[in-house]
Design a protein around this motif. Structure first.
Motif, PDB file in Angstrom:
ATOM      1  N   ILE A   4       0.838  -1.210   0.000  1.00  0.00           N
ATOM      2  CA  ILE A   4       0.000   0.000   0.000  1.00  0.00           C
ATOM      3  C   ILE A   4       0.869   1.255   0.000  1.00  0.00           C
ATOM      4  CG2 ILE A   4      -1.640   1.332   1.384  1.00  0.00           C
ATOM      5  CD1 ILE A   4      -2.798  -1.368   2.336  1.00  0.00           C
ATOM      6  N   TYR A   5       1.883   1.274   0.848  1.00  0.00           N
ATOM      7  CA  TYR A   5       2.743   2.457   0.936  1.00  0.00           C
ATOM      8  C   TYR A   5       3.514   2.681  -0.361  1.00  0.00           C
ATOM      9  CZ  TYR A   5       1.878   2.906   5.977  1.00  0.00           C
ATOM     10  OH  TYR A   5       1.295   3.100   7.196  1.00  0.00           O
ATOM     11  N   GLN A   6       3.942   1.596  -1.001  1.00  0.00           N
ATOM     12  CA  GLN A   6       4.661   1.765  -2.270  1.00  0.00           C
ATOM     13  C   GLN A   6       3.744   2.368  -3.325  1.00  0.00           C
ATOM     14  OE1 GLN A   6       6.421  -1.782  -4.000  1.00  0.00           O
ATOM     15  NE2 GLN A   6       8.016  -0.538  -4.951  1.00  0.00           N
ATOM     16  N   ASP A   7       2.493   1.913  -3.365  1.00  0.00           N
ATOM     17  CA  ASP A   7       1.535   2.490  -4.315  1.00  0.00           C
ATOM     18  C   ASP A   7       1.324   3.979  -4.023  1.00  0.00           C
ATOM     19  OD1 ASP A   7       1.207   0.070  -5.576  1.00  0.00           O
ATOM     20  OD2 ASP A   7      -0.668  -0.446  -4.537  1.00  0.00           O
ATOM     21  N   ARG A   8       1.274   4.345  -2.748  1.00  0.00           N
ATOM     22  CA  ARG A   8       1.059   5.749  -2.393  1.00  0.00           C
ATOM     23  C   ARG A   8       2.292   6.595  -2.699  1.00  0.00           C
ATOM     24  NH1 ARG A   8      -2.457   4.947   3.268  1.00  0.00           N
ATOM     25  NH2 ARG A   8      -4.214   3.925   2.215  1.00  0.00           N
ATOM     26  N   MET A   9       3.478   5.998  -2.548  1.00  0.00           N
ATOM     27  CA  MET A   9       4.694   6.708  -2.928  1.00  0.00           C
ATOM     28  C   MET A   9       4.678   7.003  -4.429  1.00  0.00           C
ATOM     29  SD  MET A   9       7.869   6.012  -4.538  1.00  0.00           S
ATOM     30  CE  MET A   9       8.265   4.288  -4.219  1.00  0.00           C
ATOM     31  N   LEU A  10       4.311   5.999  -5.227  1.00  0.00           N
ATOM     32  CA  LEU A  10       4.244   6.189  -6.684  1.00  0.00           C
ATOM     33  C   LEU A  10       3.168   7.203  -7.042  1.00  0.00           C
ATOM     34  CD1 LEU A  10       4.634   2.460  -7.807  1.00  0.00           C
ATOM     35  CD2 LEU A  10       6.364   4.276  -7.933  1.00  0.00           C
ATOM     36  N   CYS A  11       2.062   7.178  -6.310  1.00  0.00           N
ATOM     37  CA  CYS A  11       0.981   8.139  -6.535  1.00  0.00           C
ATOM     38  C   CYS A  11       1.493   9.566  -6.342  1.00  0.00           C
ATOM     39  CB  CYS A  11      -0.174   7.845  -5.583  1.00  0.00           C
ATOM     40  SG  CYS A  11      -1.408   9.145  -5.435  1.00  0.00           S
ATOM     41  N   LEU A  12       2.240   9.793  -5.247  1.00  0.00           N
ATOM     42  CA  LEU A  12       2.751  11.131  -4.968  1.00  0.00           C
ATOM     43  C   LEU A  12       3.822  11.549  -5.969  1.00  0.00           C
ATOM     44  CD1 LEU A  12       3.010  13.681  -3.257  1.00  0.00           C
ATOM     45  CD2 LEU A  12       4.568  12.414  -1.755  1.00  0.00           C
ATOM     46  N   THR A  13       4.795  10.679  -6.228  1.00  0.00           N
ATOM     47  CA  THR A  13       5.884  11.060  -7.137  1.00  0.00           C
ATOM     48  C   THR A  13       5.373  11.277  -8.555  1.00  0.00           C
ATOM     49  OG1 THR A  13       6.451   8.709  -7.391  1.00  0.00           O
ATOM     50  CG2 THR A  13       7.707   9.978  -5.770  1.00  0.00           C
ATOM     51  N   ASP A  14       4.393  10.487  -8.954  1.00  0.00           N
ATOM     52  CA  ASP A  14       3.821  10.682 -10.301  1.00  0.00           C
ATOM     53  C   ASP A  14       3.119  12.037 -10.389  1.00  0.00           C
ATOM     54  OD1 ASP A  14       4.766   8.237 -11.065  1.00  0.00           O
ATOM     55  OD2 ASP A  14       2.830   7.205 -10.967  1.00  0.00           O
ATOM     56  N   ALA A  15       2.372  12.396  -9.323  1.00  0.00           N
ATOM     57  CA  ALA A  15       1.666  13.679  -9.334  1.00  0.00           C
ATOM     58  C   ALA A  15       2.653  14.844  -9.363  1.00  0.00           C
ATOM     59  CB  ALA A  15       0.758  13.786  -8.107  1.00  0.00           C
ATOM     60  N   LEU A  16       3.720  14.736  -8.593  1.00  0.00           N
ATOM     61  CA  LEU A  16       4.720  15.799  -8.567  1.00  0.00           C
ATOM     62  C   LEU A  16       5.455  15.896  -9.900  1.00  0.00           C
ATOM     63  CD1 LEU A  16       6.196  15.241  -4.985  1.00  0.00           C
ATOM     64  CD2 LEU A  16       4.714  17.124  -5.726  1.00  0.00           C
ATOM     65  N   HIS A  17       5.795  14.740 -10.447  1.00  0.00           N
ATOM     66  CA  HIS A  17       6.501  14.729 -11.739  1.00  0.00           C
ATOM     67  C   HIS A  17       5.615  15.306 -12.833  1.00  0.00           C
ATOM     68  CE1 HIS A  17       9.420  13.423 -14.729  1.00  0.00           C
ATOM     69  NE2 HIS A  17       8.406  12.963 -15.448  1.00  0.00           N
ATOM     70  N   SER A  18       4.347  14.963 -12.808  1.00  0.00           N
ATOM     71  CA  SER A  18       3.420  15.441 -13.827  1.00  0.00           C
ATOM     72  C   SER A  18       3.269  16.960 -13.759  1.00  0.00           C
ATOM     73  CB  SER A  18       2.063  14.768 -13.642  1.00  0.00           C
ATOM     74  OG  SER A  18       1.108  15.302 -14.524  1.00  0.00           O
ATOM     75  N   ARG A  19       3.254  17.505 -12.545  1.00  0.00           N
ATOM     76  CA  ARG A  19       3.011  18.956 -12.387  1.00  0.00           C
ATOM     77  C   ARG A  19       4.297  19.768 -12.370  1.00  0.00           C
ATOM     78  NH1 ARG A  19       1.726  23.364 -12.736  1.00  0.00           N
ATOM     79  NH2 ARG A  19      -0.023  24.514 -11.830  1.00  0.00           N
ATOM     80  N   LEU A  20       5.400  19.173 -11.865  1.00  0.00           N
ATOM     81  CA  LEU A  20       6.625  19.941 -11.666  1.00  0.00           C
ATOM     82  C   LEU A  20       7.795  19.429 -12.497  1.00  0.00           C
ATOM     83  CD1 LEU A  20       6.517  19.999  -7.754  1.00  0.00           C
ATOM     84  CD2 LEU A  20       5.664  21.779  -9.285  1.00  0.00           C
ATOM     85  N   GLY A  21       7.618  18.336 -13.195  1.00  0.00           N
ATOM     86  CA  GLY A  21       8.732  17.641 -13.826  1.00  0.00           C
ATOM     87  C   GLY A  21       9.621  18.505 -14.688  1.00  0.00           C
ATOM     88  N   ALA A  22       9.051  19.494 -15.356  1.00  0.00           N
ATOM     89  CA  ALA A  22       9.856  20.334 -16.238  1.00  0.00           C
ATOM     90  C   ALA A  22      10.805  21.240 -15.458  1.00  0.00           C
ATOM     91  CB  ALA A  22       8.931  21.183 -17.110  1.00  0.00           C
TER      92      ALA A  22
END
Length: 477
Positions: free
Chosen positions: A381-399
């Motif tokens: 569960i925690y790994q899925d939530r880590m991926l959820c957060l990093t994906d959201a940050l990468h999508s919004r801030l990745g550039a």
């Protein structure tokens, strides 16, 4: 003579409304004496007169008077009214400044605000270092707790094995061997309320005020606060330990190698060996905090530095609360064989024990396989939530901002450009309900810039809102 109405007024003034009549009468007269409303040799009403005026039975008044006589507040004689005893003259009332308590040097150090700017406040979204309490296996835990509560453990329910229940130390030793690759005798294990108490115990035993403790940089704020409260100087762990030179007396080396806090990186083998060599050269003890060793996201589990130690110079700390719930107050400490006896005596001296029923239930929880099952479930569960957060940050801030996944742990460290005021960004995010920490507050030397973000309770909606709030804050601040 003191009239019954005066006693009634004292009861109304000094006695809480929820106490019984006997207690109220005793409390009122006692406070009347200490507040010097009743003076030495003042006569109190007879038991019969007091009972009538106060709507009490005479036996109740007698009981109250007898209690006051036993305390030395009043004296009674047959055929005479009770009198207030002559007590030592009370000091006159003084101003608050005159009566202030003066802290000792140790007290001032302990009570200083060493954690200013570190605390995450109340439990809110993305607070680092916190598990999700909703994942606590309440039904399984209740079964174990109910089962052990019925047992009579004889002396173990008293003060035997203050070090920790043998069953728990044996179960924990086996668990650590299977999960962390640590082979240790249960005699080297101590059960404590938390890792902080283990750090305190080792620090008190092995260092003096003015000594130096070296830590990773950035570091765990709780450890830095504890060391500074005890009068130690905190220094950053040198990059090149083989060539590190210090004129200070380094007694302790504090590291979090399995999952470095707060960066989430794993200490490489060469660095681990350098830490051990540095400890031996300094005649120091390594305090290894394995707080998040149960949650690894990259590669296989790596054994703690303790498993590499051949010079008996590592004390290993861990917690069961982080994997379950902080309110469990259940941690452990492993020390080298030569330290077992002094740690055992010091542990008993400071009273850092853990509730026996909680220990017994935890032993049952581990031995039954429930703990291992819980760890497997929560890790997914925690790994899925880590991926959820990093994906959201990468999508919004990745550039603009590089977003990297941690090697382990329950938080990520989002690095920001040099010169960024991460403290102001933290304030911006806190105002929106996101309890992140500024990385610069966790640094010892040159402050790095970033945000430490917990993901144990992350969900897609909250992660997207956080990413948006950070993006808004960057150009604004």
């Amino acid at each position: 003579m003191i009239e019954p109405l005066e006693i009634a007024a004292l009861i109304e003034k000094y006695a809480p409304p929820d106490v019984g009549k006997v207690s109220a009468l005793r409390l009122a007269i006692r406070r009347g004496v200490t507040e010097q409303v009743l003076r030495p040799q003042d006569e109190l009403p007879s038991t019969r007169k007091a009972a009538h005026a106060l709507a009490m039975s005479r036996n109740s008044v007698i009981e109250a008077y007898e209690g006051l006589q036993a305390e030395g507040v009043i004296e009674t004689r047959r055929g005479a009214r009770p009198r207030v005893c002559a007590l030592p003259e009370l000091q006159p009332k003084r101003t608050a400044r005159q009566t202030a308590i003066f802290l000792s040097e140790r007290g001032r150090a302990l009570s200083a605000d060493h954690r200013a700017g570190y605390e995450t406040g109340k439990v809110e979204a993305f607070a680092p270092g916190l598990p999700d309490p909703s994942l606590f296996p309440r039904d399984d835990w209740a079964i174990c707790l109910r089962r052990v509560a019925r047992r009579n453990r004889g002396g173990l329910d008293m003060y035997e094995s203050f070090q920790g229940l043998p069953l728990l130390r044996e179960a924990l030793a086996l668990h650590l061997k299977r999960s962390r690759g640590v082979s240790v005798s249960p005699e080297q294990l101590f059960i404590l309320p938390c890792t902080q108490s283990g750090m305190s115990l080792i620090t008190d035993l092995l260092s003096d005020p003015g000594d130096t403790v070296v830590m990773e940089d950035p570091c765990y704020a709780g450890g830095k606060a504890l060391f500074e409260a005890k009068g130690l100087r905190t220094r950053a762990l040198a990059q090149n330990l083989r060539r590190a030179e210090t004129t200070e007396r380094t007694r302790l080396i504090y590291v979090t190698p399995s999952t470095q806090y707060p960066t989430g990186t794993r200490m490489q083998l060469a660095r681990r060996l350098d830490v051990l060599a540095f400890a031996e050269a300094q005649n120091a003890i390594v305090i290894e905090d394995d707080y998040d060793g149960d949650f690894v996201w990259k590669g296989a589990d790596v054994p703690p530095v303790f498993a590499l130690d051949k010079a008996a110079s590592v004390a290993l700390l861990g917690t069961l609360s982080k994997s379950l719930m902080p309110a469990m107050r259940l941690g452990w400490l492993i020390v080298p064989p030569d330290l077992v006896a002094p740690v055992r005596r010091a542990h008993r001296a400071i009273g850092a024990s853990v509730n026996t029923h909680v220990q017994a239930a935890m032993a049952e929880f581990i031995s039954s396989g429930r703990f291992a099952r819980h760890l497997r479930t929560t890790a997914r569960i925690y790994q899925d939530r880590m991926l959820c957060l990093t994906d959201a940050l990468h999508s919004r801030l990745g550039a603009d901002i590089a977003v990297s996944k941690p090697d382990g742990g329950l938080q990520i460290c989002l690095r920001l450009p040099d010169g960024t005021d991460d403290g102001r960004i933290k304030d911006h995010l806190w105002a929106r309900g996101f309890q992140v920490l500024p990385l610069s507050r966790l640094c010892i030397d040159s402050p790095a810039r970033g945000l430490v973000i917990g993901f144990a309770r992350a969900n897609p909606s909250a992660a997207a809102r956080l990413a948006t709030a950070i993006a808004e804050a960057l150009p604004e601040l």
